[in-house]
Write an enzyme that holds these catalytic residues in place. Structure first.
Site, PDB file in Angstrom:
ATOM      1  N   GLY A  18       0.807  -1.209   0.000  1.00  0.00           N
ATOM      2  CA  GLY A  18       0.000   0.000   0.000  1.00  0.00           C
ATOM      3  C   GLY A  18       0.839   1.257   0.000  1.00  0.00           C
ATOM      4  N   HIS A  19       1.897   1.299   0.807  1.00  0.00           N
ATOM      5  CA  HIS A  19       2.774   2.469   0.820  1.00  0.00           C
ATOM      6  C   HIS A  19       3.509   2.628  -0.513  1.00  0.00           C
ATOM      7  CE1 HIS A  19       2.101   2.140   5.176  1.00  0.00           C
ATOM      8  NE2 HIS A  19       2.519   3.394   5.254  1.00  0.00           N
ATOM      9  N   GLU A  20       3.925   1.525  -1.105  1.00  0.00           N
ATOM     10  CA  GLU A  20       4.611   1.608  -2.397  1.00  0.00           C
ATOM     11  C   GLU A  20       3.679   2.132  -3.479  1.00  0.00           C
ATOM     12  OE1 GLU A  20       7.745   1.477  -5.020  1.00  0.00           O
ATOM     13  OE2 GLU A  20       7.762   1.197  -2.846  1.00  0.00           O
TER      14      GLU A  20
END
Length: 556
Positions: free
Chosen positions: A492-494
């Site tokens: 999700g952060h990527e």
């Protein structure tokens, strides 16, 4: 004489001059009086109190080690003076200081916890930053602000608003889908094919809305906002569908127990409470043994009925399957669906006004910080990297860029935390009268990344523990479930970094997955328990990691 008359008063009724009433004695002094047997020295030289003085002081003479009869006058005078000092500490002509064994406010042993003044100082510091920036821009360009990021924020704003509304509205399809799963008698029941149908819909929904900004060519600011909002509502939709699916299965099983001969009487699985930590989850499953089948059946019915009722006891499944309930859940500042939430009595509109104002104020400060202290640094570094080919010079420019971004990203990090968890979620809590505003804990005291992940974003932590870790735990080991949870979070952060930079590099994914071995190292007996050292390491890695990720994604 003047000093003594200052403590006297004149009673006009009888013409007698009396001393002023004294303040109540110091408890510590009175305790010393009781231990040493007297307080005030009088003319007899042995330090004994008169009966009138005892009544006035409220203390007894007690007992003390008597002085020897042949004690020198100097010893007698010193003993009398010590007793007089204990009794008359509050009544010296020159005020004395009361010293005691105390710790400072910042000492770890101190019970003082109110540091709101530093919070106010933080905002005053940001105000000083804005004022000095405006004056510098007026001197350089004649305008108080730059227009670069402002143009990004306002471009296609109506298109963004309409698309965001359509995305949120499309999640409501989960309600009619669930009604269909609940009423089905065949393969569309939740435990048969309903879960697969819901999962396919969620996957297609997510693919569509994540690619939508790329297809329309939005700016990175609009794309980041929309992507974060899409991920948020994916989690809300998943929690709504899968929790109601669990309740649908529970309802069918309770109804089947009306004919226990053909129904399963296996004990209901007891899921852990929300306060259970990830590493304690596998220890919270209770096992019950029963004396006979009738007792087991009664206990099973009771467990299933309690599962269908909200913890507050006001709503029972399927009473919650309504459009009003779903709309209320969409607005509530939570990612985990429940039949009922604790509520406040009413909306405090003044508090809502200030939180809304603070949201726009934080956005303004985020824009100023990025325009003045981040974008120029990255632009200058990019131009310098285009003119060199030496590896050493490239590394030197990267190191200089990271150092210049340290303080701006620390400010950005704190502002993002405040605008999301204190003001946006707080404003929606006021709108919906949502009583549980525990959206974060004291993450600033974290000693490792696992503790930070629990306390920095409590709504997301609850979702991951309930729907990722808890759902995978029955099928795999505790360590593997933890890896799966971190893997999903890292993806999700990527995805957010891809939306910002339009590059797929994997720096953020690698950095987040490296948190697991770092946590394992910090849990060793050589490092565990050294809270100050671990907290220093946490803050250094946090501040350095943010600026390093930005420099690597933008410049490399």
């Amino acid at each position: 004489m003047a000093a003594s008359t200052s403590h006297q008063r004149h009673d006009a009724s009888d013409g007698i001059v009396r001393p002023r009433p004294l303040k109540p004695g110091n408890p510590g002094v009175l305790r010393a009086q009781g231990e040493d047997g007297g307080s005030r020295a009088n003319g007899n030289g042995n330090g004994a109190l008169s009966k009138h003085e005892m009544r006035r002081s409220g203390s007894s003479s007690g007992c003390s080690t008597p002085l020897p009869p042949d004690a020198p006058p100097s010893v007698v005078v010193i003993s009398s003076a010590r007793k007089q000092v204990r009794a008359q500490q509050k009544h010296r002509l020159f005020p004395t200081i009361d010293y005691a064994a105390r710790v400072s406010h910042f000492d770890p042993r101190s019970e003082y916890r109110d540091f709101r003044g530093f919070f106010i100082l933080f905002w005053i510091g940001l105000a000083i930053m804005v004022i000095t920036t405006m004056l510098r821009n007026i001197q350089d360009t004649g305008f108080p602000f730059r227009a670069g990021v402002w143009a990004l924020l306002t471009e296609r704003v109506w298109q963004l608003a309409l698309t965001d509304g359509a995305m949120v509205a499309s999640t409501a399809l989960s309600l009619p889908l669930h009604r269909m799963f609940r009423n089905s008698k065949g393969w569309l029941r939740w435990e048969r094919g309903g879960m697969a149908v819901q999962s396919i819909y969620q996957a297609l929904w997510f693919i569509l809305w994540v690619n939508w900004p790329f297809m329309l060519g939005w700016t990175w600011t609009a794309q980041v906002f929309f992507t974060l909002h899409t991920i948020t509502f994916l989690m809300k939709m998943h929690s709504y569908a899968f929790y109601n699916g669990h309740l649908s299965k529970t309802e069918h099983r309770l109804s089947a127990l009306d004919n226990p001969e053909s129904a399963s009487t296996a004990a209901a699985v007891r899921y852990p409470r929300s306060s259970t930590h990830l590493h304690e989850l596998d220890k919270s499953i209770e096992k019950h043994t029963h004396r006979d089948e009738d007792e087991a059946l009664a206990r099973l019915r009771e467990d299933l009925a309690l599962e269908l009722t909200s913890p507050l006891g006001q709503v029972t499944y399927p009473q919650n399957l309504s459009w009003s309930n779903y709309a209320d859940y969409i607005l509530c500042p939570t990612l985990c669906y429940e039949l009922e939430y604790p509520r406040t009595e009413r909306t405090q509109y003044l508090e809502l006004f200030w939180k809304t104002l603070a949201v726009f104020g934080c956005i303004f400060l985020l824009t100023i910080t990025s325009e003045e202290f981040i974008v120029p640094v990255l632009h200058d570094a990019s131009l310098r990297l285009n003119d060199i080919s030496s590896t050493s010079e490239t590394l030197l420019i990267l190191a200089e860029t990271i150092s210049l971004l340290l303080f701006p990203f620390m400010v950005m990090f704190l502002l993002v935390f405040l605008v999301i968890f204190e003001y946006v979620l707080g404003a929606f809590a006021e709108i919906t009268c949502f009583a549980d505003c525990h959206f974060y804990s004291d993450w600033w005291n974290s000693c490792d990344w696992l503790e930070f992940s629990r306390e920095w974003n409590i709504p997301v932590h609850h979702f991951l523990r309930r729907h990722v870790y808890g759902a995978s735990r029955p099928y795999m080991s505790r360590n593997m479930s933890t890896v799966i949870t971190f893997l999903l979070s890292a993806l999700g952060h990527e995805l957010v970094m891809v939306c910002i930079t339009k590059k797929l590099r994997g720096y953020g994914f690698l950095a987040q997955m490296l948190q697991l071995p770092i946590v394992a190292l910090q849990r060793t007996r050589w490092v565990k328990g050294k809270r100050l050292f671990n907290n220093i390491c946490f803050w250094i890695s946090m501040i350095l990691g943010l600026s390093m990720m930005c420099a690597l994604y933008v410049l490399v």
